[in-house]
Every structure is written in C-alpha cells, then in structure tokens.
Design a protein around this motif. Structure first.
Motif, PDB file in Angstrom:
ATOM      1  N   PHE A 195       0.852  -1.184   0.000  1.00  0.00           N
ATOM      2  CA  PHE A 195       0.000   0.000   0.000  1.00  0.00           C
ATOM      3  C   PHE A 195       0.892   1.241   0.000  1.00  0.00           C
ATOM      4  CE2 PHE A 195      -1.842  -3.497   2.380  1.00  0.00           C
ATOM      5  CZ  PHE A 195      -2.992  -3.739   1.639  1.00  0.00           C
ATOM      6  N   GLY A 196       0.713   2.113  -1.028  1.00  0.00           N
ATOM      7  CA  GLY A 196       1.468   3.358  -1.058  1.00  0.00           C
ATOM      8  C   GLY A 196       2.418   3.457  -2.225  1.00  0.00           C
ATOM      9  N   LYS A 197       3.496   4.196  -2.002  1.00  0.00           N
ATOM     10  CA  LYS A 197       4.486   4.452  -3.043  1.00  0.00           C
ATOM     11  C   LYS A 197       5.227   3.166  -3.405  1.00  0.00           C
ATOM     12  CE  LYS A 197       8.705   7.121  -3.930  1.00  0.00           C
ATOM     13  NZ  LYS A 197       9.618   8.154  -3.413  1.00  0.00           N
ATOM     14  N   TRP A 198       5.423   2.932  -4.697  1.00  0.00           N
ATOM     15  CA  TRP A 198       6.169   1.762  -5.165  1.00  0.00           C
ATOM     16  C   TRP A 198       7.494   2.210  -5.802  1.00  0.00           C
ATOM     17  CZ3 TRP A 198       6.979  -3.012  -4.320  1.00  0.00           C
ATOM     18  CH2 TRP A 198       7.518  -3.866  -5.286  1.00  0.00           C
ATOM     19  N   HIS A 199       7.472   2.826  -6.939  1.00  0.00           N
ATOM     20  CA  HIS A 199       8.639   3.438  -7.583  1.00  0.00           C
ATOM     21  C   HIS A 199       9.755   2.449  -7.906  1.00  0.00           C
ATOM     22  CE1 HIS A 199      10.749   7.617  -8.034  1.00  0.00           C
ATOM     23  NE2 HIS A 199      10.424   7.039  -9.187  1.00  0.00           N
ATOM     24  N   LEU A 200       9.371   1.214  -8.225  1.00  0.00           N
ATOM     25  CA  LEU A 200      10.326   0.227  -8.718  1.00  0.00           C
ATOM     26  C   LEU A 200       9.937  -0.236 -10.113  1.00  0.00           C
ATOM     27  CD1 LEU A 200      10.825  -1.823  -5.438  1.00  0.00           C
ATOM     28  CD2 LEU A 200      12.453  -0.270  -6.510  1.00  0.00           C
ATOM     29  N   GLY A 201       9.188   0.603 -10.790  1.00  0.00           N
ATOM     30  CA  GLY A 201       8.732   0.291 -12.138  1.00  0.00           C
ATOM     31  C   GLY A 201       7.221   0.319 -12.208  1.00  0.00           C
ATOM     32  N   HIS A 202       6.678   1.158 -13.118  1.00  0.00           N
ATOM     33  CA  HIS A 202       5.228   1.296 -13.201  1.00  0.00           C
ATOM     34  C   HIS A 202       4.621   0.463 -14.324  1.00  0.00           C
ATOM     35  CE1 HIS A 202       6.713   4.251 -16.120  1.00  0.00           C
ATOM     36  NE2 HIS A 202       5.552   4.155 -16.731  1.00  0.00           N
ATOM     37  N   ARG A 203       5.463  -0.203 -15.131  1.00  0.00           N
ATOM     38  CA  ARG A 203       4.932  -1.100 -16.154  1.00  0.00           C
ATOM     39  C   ARG A 203       4.555  -2.438 -15.516  1.00  0.00           C
ATOM     40  NH1 ARG A 203       5.698   0.636 -21.332  1.00  0.00           N
ATOM     41  NH2 ARG A 203       7.009   2.504 -21.585  1.00  0.00           N
ATOM     42  N   ALA A 204       3.666  -3.159 -16.184  1.00  0.00           N
ATOM     43  CA  ALA A 204       3.080  -4.374 -15.607  1.00  0.00           C
ATOM     44  C   ALA A 204       4.110  -5.372 -15.063  1.00  0.00           C
ATOM     45  CB  ALA A 204       2.162  -5.039 -16.633  1.00  0.00           C
ATOM     46  N   PRO A 205       5.229  -5.647 -15.761  1.00  0.00           N
ATOM     47  CA  PRO A 205       6.166  -6.654 -15.233  1.00  0.00           C
ATOM     48  C   PRO A 205       6.833  -6.265 -13.925  1.00  0.00           C
ATOM     49  CG  PRO A 205       6.552  -6.260 -17.574  1.00  0.00           C
ATOM     50  CD  PRO A 205       5.645  -5.167 -17.099  1.00  0.00           C
ATOM     51  N   PHE A 206       6.758  -4.982 -13.558  1.00  0.00           N
ATOM     52  CA  PHE A 206       7.499  -4.501 -12.392  1.00  0.00           C
ATOM     53  C   PHE A 206       6.604  -4.082 -11.225  1.00  0.00           C
ATOM     54  CE2 PHE A 206       9.673  -3.206 -16.359  1.00  0.00           C
ATOM     55  CZ  PHE A 206      10.698  -4.143 -16.320  1.00  0.00           C
ATOM     56  N   LEU A 207       5.296  -4.154 -11.403  1.00  0.00           N
ATOM     57  CA  LEU A 207       4.372  -3.733 -10.362  1.00  0.00           C
ATOM     58  C   LEU A 207       4.355  -4.731  -9.203  1.00  0.00           C
ATOM     59  CD1 LEU A 207       1.455  -2.384 -12.569  1.00  0.00           C
ATOM     60  CD2 LEU A 207       2.873  -1.030 -11.003  1.00  0.00           C
ATOM     61  N   PRO A 208       3.880  -4.313  -8.033  1.00  0.00           N
ATOM     62  CA  PRO A 208       3.913  -5.196  -6.860  1.00  0.00           C
ATOM     63  C   PRO A 208       3.269  -6.559  -7.074  1.00  0.00           C
ATOM     64  CG  PRO A 208       3.395  -2.963  -6.188  1.00  0.00           C
ATOM     65  CD  PRO A 208       3.401  -2.960  -7.685  1.00  0.00           C
ATOM     66  N   THR A 209       2.190  -6.620  -7.835  1.00  0.00           N
ATOM     67  CA  THR A 209       1.480  -7.888  -8.003  1.00  0.00           C
ATOM     68  C   THR A 209       2.251  -8.899  -8.838  1.00  0.00           C
ATOM     69  OG1 THR A 209       0.234  -6.805  -9.777  1.00  0.00           O
ATOM     70  CG2 THR A 209      -0.844  -6.983  -7.622  1.00  0.00           C
ATOM     71  N   THR A 210       3.335  -8.461  -9.487  1.00  0.00           N
ATOM     72  CA  THR A 210       4.212  -9.418 -10.165  1.00  0.00           C
ATOM     73  C   THR A 210       5.538  -9.581  -9.422  1.00  0.00           C
ATOM     74  OG1 THR A 210       4.944  -7.639 -11.639  1.00  0.00           O
ATOM     75  CG2 THR A 210       3.238  -9.103 -12.455  1.00  0.00           C
ATOM     76  N   GLN A 211       5.602  -8.986  -8.221  1.00  0.00           N
ATOM     77  CA  GLN A 211       6.818  -9.073  -7.413  1.00  0.00           C
ATOM     78  C   GLN A 211       6.539  -9.673  -6.035  1.00  0.00           C
ATOM     79  OE1 GLN A 211       9.777  -8.278  -8.812  1.00  0.00           O
ATOM     80  NE2 GLN A 211       8.677  -7.762 -10.686  1.00  0.00           N
ATOM     81  N   GLY A 212       5.515 -10.518  -5.958  1.00  0.00           N
ATOM     82  CA  GLY A 212       5.278 -11.252  -4.721  1.00  0.00           C
ATOM     83  C   GLY A 212       4.129 -10.766  -3.864  1.00  0.00           C
ATOM     84  N   PHE A 213       3.477  -9.665  -4.251  1.00  0.00           N
ATOM     85  CA  PHE A 213       2.360  -9.147  -3.462  1.00  0.00           C
ATOM     86  C   PHE A 213       1.026  -9.612  -4.044  1.00  0.00           C
ATOM     87  CE2 PHE A 213       5.706  -6.148  -2.288  1.00  0.00           C
ATOM     88  CZ  PHE A 213       5.529  -6.092  -0.911  1.00  0.00           C
ATOM     89  N   ASP A 214       0.124 -10.010  -3.160  1.00  0.00           N
ATOM     90  CA  ASP A 214      -1.213 -10.445  -3.591  1.00  0.00           C
ATOM     91  C   ASP A 214      -2.056  -9.264  -4.050  1.00  0.00           C
ATOM     92  OD1 ASP A 214      -0.600 -13.062  -2.801  1.00  0.00           O
ATOM     93  OD2 ASP A 214      -1.287 -12.679  -0.754  1.00  0.00           O
ATOM     94  N   THR A 215      -1.823  -8.108  -3.440  1.00  0.00           N
ATOM     95  CA  THR A 215      -2.654  -6.947  -3.741  1.00  0.00           C
ATOM     96  C   THR A 215      -1.830  -5.678  -3.644  1.00  0.00           C
ATOM     97  OG1 THR A 215      -4.751  -5.836  -3.194  1.00  0.00           O
ATOM     98  CG2 THR A 215      -3.415  -6.601  -1.351  1.00  0.00           C
ATOM     99  N   TYR A 216      -2.256  -4.663  -4.405  1.00  0.00           N
ATOM    100  CA  TYR A 216      -1.570  -3.371  -4.383  1.00  0.00           C
ATOM    101  C   TYR A 216      -2.599  -2.255  -4.467  1.00  0.00           C
ATOM    102  CZ  TYR A 216       1.174   0.686  -5.881  1.00  0.00           C
ATOM    103  OH  TYR A 216       1.729   1.948  -5.963  1.00  0.00           O
ATOM    104  N   PHE A 217      -2.348  -1.192  -3.695  1.00  0.00           N
ATOM    105  CA  PHE A 217      -3.163   0.025  -3.745  1.00  0.00           C
ATOM    106  C   PHE A 217      -2.221   1.184  -3.500  1.00  0.00           C
ATOM    107  CE2 PHE A 217      -5.639   3.405  -1.707  1.00  0.00           C
ATOM    108  CZ  PHE A 217      -6.743   3.505  -2.546  1.00  0.00           C
ATOM    109  N   GLY A 218      -2.017   2.029  -4.526  1.00  0.00           N
ATOM    110  CA  GLY A 218      -1.109   3.139  -4.295  1.00  0.00           C
ATOM    111  C   GLY A 218      -0.722   3.879  -5.547  1.00  0.00           C
ATOM    112  N   ILE A 219       0.198   4.832  -5.350  1.00  0.00           N
ATOM    113  CA  ILE A 219       0.793   5.615  -6.431  1.00  0.00           C
ATOM    114  C   ILE A 219       2.091   4.920  -6.827  1.00  0.00           C
ATOM    115  CG2 ILE A 219       1.802   7.842  -7.046  1.00  0.00           C
ATOM    116  CD1 ILE A 219      -0.104   9.131  -4.987  1.00  0.00           C
ATOM    117  N   PRO A 220       2.263   4.537  -8.105  1.00  0.00           N
ATOM    118  CA  PRO A 220       3.390   3.669  -8.473  1.00  0.00           C
ATOM    119  C   PRO A 220       4.728   4.372  -8.617  1.00  0.00           C
ATOM    120  CG  PRO A 220       2.073   4.143 -10.399  1.00  0.00           C
ATOM    121  CD  PRO A 220       1.349   4.765  -9.238  1.00  0.00           C
TER     122      PRO A 220
END
Length: 350
Positions: free
Chosen positions: A11-36
């Motif tokens: 939940f919150g800031k991610w900033h490790l890539g905003h394209r689909a392959p790099f979003l939290p849900t492809t990096q081990g998280f079941d769910t994401y809510f935030g500004i990427p």
C-alpha cells in the motif's frame, strides 16, 4: 514469505517500475493500492508555482491536480490525479482492511506513505494543526494513522504476534527549506551520503518479544530487514548471490549485539564512503543540498560519527593508519561487486 503461505499486501508508493512486469502484483504481493512512483511526478506547468512558493511559505498547499499522478488498484488506474489530500488516510484504511481480512493467517503489510515527500498535502482535518506549518501537519496526520493501525492490531488480538517496523527511506529534502524537513544535528540531507541523508529514525514494536523502552545504538540498515524477517519466519533468502543483509533479530530481542559492523555508502554507481564501527571515511561527496554535483575528494575525510554526529571535524590527519585500512576495505568491497546492467540506460517512453 510465500514459503510460509503469507498473505502479502503493498500500500502506497512503489517506484520500482510502473509497467506491468514490475508492479507489486508481479513481485510477490497479492494486492496493491497506491501511487506507483513519487508523488511529485506528472507535474503540470502550474506546479512550478508550488516549487517557487513552497520554499518560503510553510503553509502553502498546492491544488492536487497540479500533480497528475495515478492511483492504482493492482494493475488498474482507478483515479487520476490521485487526491493526495486524502491519500494518507486511504492507504491506512486499505492496510487495516487487509489486516482484518487476513487476521487468521500469517500476513505481511508493506505500507509506504507518500507523505512527507514533496508536494506536501494534508487533509482538511489536519491542516493548520501544527505549529511547524504544513510539514508538521502531514507528520501529525501520519502519526494519527499509524496509531490507528497499531490499535487495529490490539483490537484483533494480534499485537503479540506482529512485528511493526516504522522507518524512513532517506533524510530531508533541504532545498525545499521550510517544507523540506530537518535532520537535526546531522549533516546535509537527502541525496547525499552524509548522515543527514542516510541515517533515519527507526522503531521496532513487538509486545512481549522486543523489550519496551529500550534504545539500540548498534548499527543496522533497512537492507537488514530481509535477513531479519527470514530469520524470524524460518524462511530462506536467495542463495544465488551475496546478500548485504544481516539478521538483527538477536539485537531486537536483547540477546546479542548487531552483526552489522560496516556499511558502504553508494550513490549512482559510485562508492562514496564506508563506516566501520564509529569511524566513517569519505572519498567522494555530493554538495550538501540534495542532488548536487558529485566530486572525488583530493584527500579522504575521516569522521568519528559517535563523537561527532554532525561530521564537522575531519580527523584523517590524526589517523593515517586507520584511513589506509578503510581505503583497503573499500577496495576489497569493490572487487566483490558484480555490476548489474543499467536498466534505465535504454528506457522507453511511457
């Protein structure tokens, strides 16, 4: 943590890539809510007015539409621009809902608030509450909502089963002056390898496991959270690489000293400094304010950062043998680094 069937929420800031392959849900998280990414991006031309006024006006809050950042749920944009006046509350609401939903199984929550990153925005409820101006308002709002999260753990009977870590990613953004925060007695701020840019307050809370009211002055790093969590949960960290991560759990539980005796200060692929015990040697520096020009030092500078927390008094001339030892330590460290490819060198247009 998936080795132990943890539910995982980001939940919150991610900033490790905003394209689909790099979003939290492809990096081990079941769910994401935030500004990427950072909340000051996607700035409109009007945002220049914020950058001009925020440095001298402690209470100036910009219209949220000056920064057209997206709010995402999993991989979908659900709001643009994100209403950053309410984002601290909404992140917390989502994290609390996740905790309540998964209270009967192991869970991991990564809650990365955007505030107090620039631009500062507070809700109507908290605007004008602090004598410190808007910066103080957003910090008080953060404090309130962290309290809500901790109270949720108590209400659900999970406090003694849950480790809460509260920390920050870097020091203050000093070029924004009154809205940029303060590092107190520490030198410089964000974007530098001085202590003001690197050393941040950290709290560990785990009733019944971590002794209450204790202060640990041993060295530790956010890099150590991975090994610490792996140690506490009986999971296995990757074994195909050398990890700069130490298990701090004995230190947290009061049964031993920190296993971290050194720290290497890198920025933008340059090794700037090393700390071993209380001594810190600088060989490269950026100007004190944020992202200034990087320069190699003609002569290394040595500081005792326990006696001299503000890195004011260079003692290299008095300790030539120690300087030589630390320089050798840095060179050995460099030879053990396998440089990764620059993933931004060939970046694509959004």
């Amino acid at each position: 943590l998936k080795q132990r069937d943890y539910a995982t929420g980001c939940f919150g800031k991610w900033h490790l890539g905003h394209r689909a392959p790099f979003l939290p849900t492809t990096q081990g998280f079941d769910t994401y809510f935030g500004i990427p990414y950072s909340n000051d991006m996607d700035a409109t031309p009007d945002a220049r007015e914020y950058h001009r006024r925020s440095r001298g006006e402690a209470n100036f809050q910009p219209p949220t539409e000056w920064f057209q950042v997206p709010l995402m749920r999993n991989t979908e944009i659900i709001e643009r621009p994100a209403d950053q006046r309410t984002i601290t509350k909404r992140y917390t609401d989502e994290a609390i809902a996740f905790i309540r939903q998964h209270r009967s199984q192991p869970f991991f929550v990564y809650l990365a608030h955007n505030m107090p990153h620039i631009p500062l925005l507070a809700s109507d409820e908290f605007q004008g509450r602090s004598s410190r101006g808007l910066y103080g308002d957003v910090v008080e709002e953060l404090d309130f909502h962290v309290g809500r999260l901790v109270e949720t753990l108590r209400e659900e009977g999970l406090a003694e089963q849950t480790l809460v870590v509260f920390t920050s990613d870097n020091g203050p953004w000093l070029s924004f002056q009154v809205q940029g925060g303060s590092a107190g007695p520490l030198r410089a701020g964000k974007g530098t390898t001085f202590e003001g840019g690197q050393r941040v307050p950290t709290l560990f809370w785990w009733p019944g496991t971590i002794p209450a009211g204790t202060t640990v002055t041993d060295m530790g790093s956010t890099l150590d959270l991975m090994a610490t969590i792996a140690g506490l949960t009986g999971t296995t960290a990757p074994a195909d690489r050398v990890l700069d991560s130490y298990d701090l759990s004995p230190t947290l539980q009061g049964t031993g000293a920190s296993p971290r005796g050194e720290f290497f200060y890198w920025t933008r692929a340059k090794l700037h400094a090393v700390r071993v015990g209380p001594y810190k040697l600088h060989v490269h520096q950026r100007e004190p304010l944020n992202y200034g020009e990087s320069r190699a030092l003609e002569v290394p500078e040595l500081y005792h950062v326990e006696h001299d927390v503000g890195e004011k008094f260079d003692i290299a001339a008095q300790h030539p043998e120690l300087v030589a030892q630390l320089l050798q330590r840095m060179e050995t460290h460099r030879t053990n680094i396998d440089p990764a490819p620059d993933q931004l060198a060939d970046r694509q247009a959004p």
